[in-house]
Design a protein around this motif. Structure first.
Motif, PDB file in Angstrom:
ATOM      1  N   THR A   8       0.964  -0.888   0.320  1.00 45.26           N
ATOM      2  CA  THR A   8      -0.021   0.102   0.565  1.00 45.26           C
ATOM      3  C   THR A   8       1.009   1.251   0.402  1.00 45.26           C
ATOM      4  O   THR A   8       2.203   1.403   0.587  1.00 45.26           O
ATOM      5  CB  THR A   8      -1.012  -0.252   1.284  1.00 45.26           C
ATOM      6  N   ASP A  10       1.275   5.165   0.185  1.00 44.36           N
ATOM      7  CA  ASP A  10       0.426   6.354   1.013  1.00 44.36           C
ATOM      8  C   ASP A  10       1.440   8.028  -0.201  1.00 44.36           C
ATOM      9  O   ASP A  10       1.739   8.452  -0.079  1.00 44.36           O
ATOM     10  CB  ASP A  10       1.155   7.066   2.126  1.00 44.36           C
ATOM     11  N   PRO A  12      -1.592   9.701  -3.860  1.00 41.55           N
ATOM     12  CA  PRO A  12      -2.128   9.241  -4.906  1.00 41.55           C
ATOM     13  C   PRO A  12      -2.299   8.788  -5.676  1.00 41.55           C
ATOM     14  O   PRO A  12      -0.728   8.382  -6.356  1.00 41.55           O
ATOM     15  CB  PRO A  12      -2.123  11.343  -5.153  1.00 41.55           C
ATOM     16  N   ILE A  13      -3.517   8.329  -6.026  1.00 40.93           N
ATOM     17  CA  ILE A  13      -3.256   7.299  -7.593  1.00 40.93           C
ATOM     18  C   ILE A  13      -2.992   7.857  -8.530  1.00 40.93           C
ATOM     19  O   ILE A  13      -1.624   6.923  -9.556  1.00 40.93           O
ATOM     20  CB  ILE A  13      -4.803   7.036  -7.967  1.00 40.93           C
ATOM     21  N   HIS A  76      -5.884   3.142 -13.822  1.00 52.18           N
ATOM     22  CA  HIS A  76      -5.200   4.021 -12.632  1.00 52.18           C
ATOM     23  C   HIS A  76      -6.041   2.716 -11.423  1.00 52.18           C
ATOM     24  O   HIS A  76      -6.618   2.460 -10.668  1.00 52.18           O
ATOM     25  CB  HIS A  76      -6.340   5.460 -12.221  1.00 52.18           C
ATOM     26  N   GLN A  77      -6.362   1.490 -12.511  1.00 53.61           N
ATOM     27  CA  GLN A  77      -6.946   0.463 -12.055  1.00 53.61           C
ATOM     28  C   GLN A  77      -6.355  -0.741 -12.218  1.00 53.61           C
ATOM     29  O   GLN A  77      -6.258  -1.505 -11.583  1.00 53.61           O
ATOM     30  CB  GLN A  77      -8.640   0.401 -12.733  1.00 53.61           C
ATOM     31  N   GLU A  94      -7.985   2.584  -4.630  1.00 57.59           N
ATOM     32  CA  GLU A  94      -7.290   3.425  -3.586  1.00 57.59           C
ATOM     33  C   GLU A  94      -8.439   2.854  -2.076  1.00 57.59           C
ATOM     34  O   GLU A  94      -9.514   2.052  -2.142  1.00 57.59           O
ATOM     35  CB  GLU A  94      -8.176   4.841  -4.083  1.00 57.59           C
ATOM     36  N   THR A  95      -7.314   3.369  -0.761  1.00 56.39           N
ATOM     37  CA  THR A  95      -8.091   2.304  -0.026  1.00 56.39           C
ATOM     38  C   THR A  95      -7.846   4.112   1.050  1.00 56.39           C
ATOM     39  O   THR A  95      -7.036   5.191   0.811  1.00 56.39           O
ATOM     40  CB  THR A  95      -6.898   1.633   1.044  1.00 56.39           C
ATOM     41  N   GLY A  98      -3.713   4.828   1.414  1.00 55.44           N
ATOM     42  CA  GLY A  98      -3.649   4.871   0.147  1.00 55.44           C
ATOM     43  C   GLY A  98      -3.682   3.962  -0.925  1.00 55.44           C
ATOM     44  O   GLY A  98      -5.340   3.548  -0.747  1.00 55.44           O
ATOM     45  N   VAL A  99      -3.144   3.795  -2.317  1.00 57.94           N
ATOM     46  CA  VAL A  99      -3.120   2.933  -3.483  1.00 57.94           C
ATOM     47  C   VAL A  99      -2.596   1.896  -2.873  1.00 57.94           C
ATOM     48  O   VAL A  99      -1.211   1.373  -2.600  1.00 57.94           O
ATOM     49  CB  VAL A  99      -2.268   3.894  -4.464  1.00 57.94           C
TER      50      VAL A  99
END
Length: 135
Positions: A8, A10, A12-13, A76-77, A94-95, A98-99
């Motif tokens: 994960t 920390d 932005p995507i 982004h996925q 996204e969580t 973080g991502v």
């Protein structure tokens, strides 16, 4: 057999995605240990596009190309690709923390499942550190 590793990040995507898909970034994080590095990378990020990362031992004793073809891209996925007769999937989610970047790949018979998991996890851990250092 499928193997999964994850981290994960920390950030932005858009930053995470860019660091994962940009050749200059890939050259900075794509290594499983300090005695290896990626000397060249190319990315044609589209379905049917090719990628290649030249990985070499720092002492110059050996190297190989990790290359393949993108089979599915959802910006982004998701990134899906084939390499040889194997396939991998990189999922970005996204969580609140973080991502989450999750890599699932087909194992190969030359190395143990644990060796493969450790190597791919080490690369993903380097990726996380690289993105964090850019913030």
């Amino acid at each position: 057999m499928k193997i999964r590793v994850e981290t994960t990040v920390d950030a932005p995507i858009d930053q995470v995605w860019r660091a994962y898909t940009t050749p200059d970034d890939i050259k900075q994080w794509n290594a499983a240990s300090e005695d290896w590095h990626t000397t060249a990378a190319s990315v044609d990020l589209r379905e049917g596009g090719a990628f290649c990362s030249r990985m070499e031992a720092r002492d110059g004793s050996m190297g190989f190309d990790f290359s393949g073809t993108y089979t599915r891209i959802v910006e982004h996925q998701l990134i899906e690709y084939s390499f040889g007769d194997r396939a991998a999937e990189v999922a970005f989610a996204e969580t609140p923390h973080g991502v989450r970047v999750q890599v699932t790949f087909d194992s190969e018979p030359a190395h143990s499942v644990e060796q493969q998991r450790e190597g791919w996890q080490a690369i993903l851990d380097n990726f996380n550190r690289h993105v964090a250092a850019k913030r």
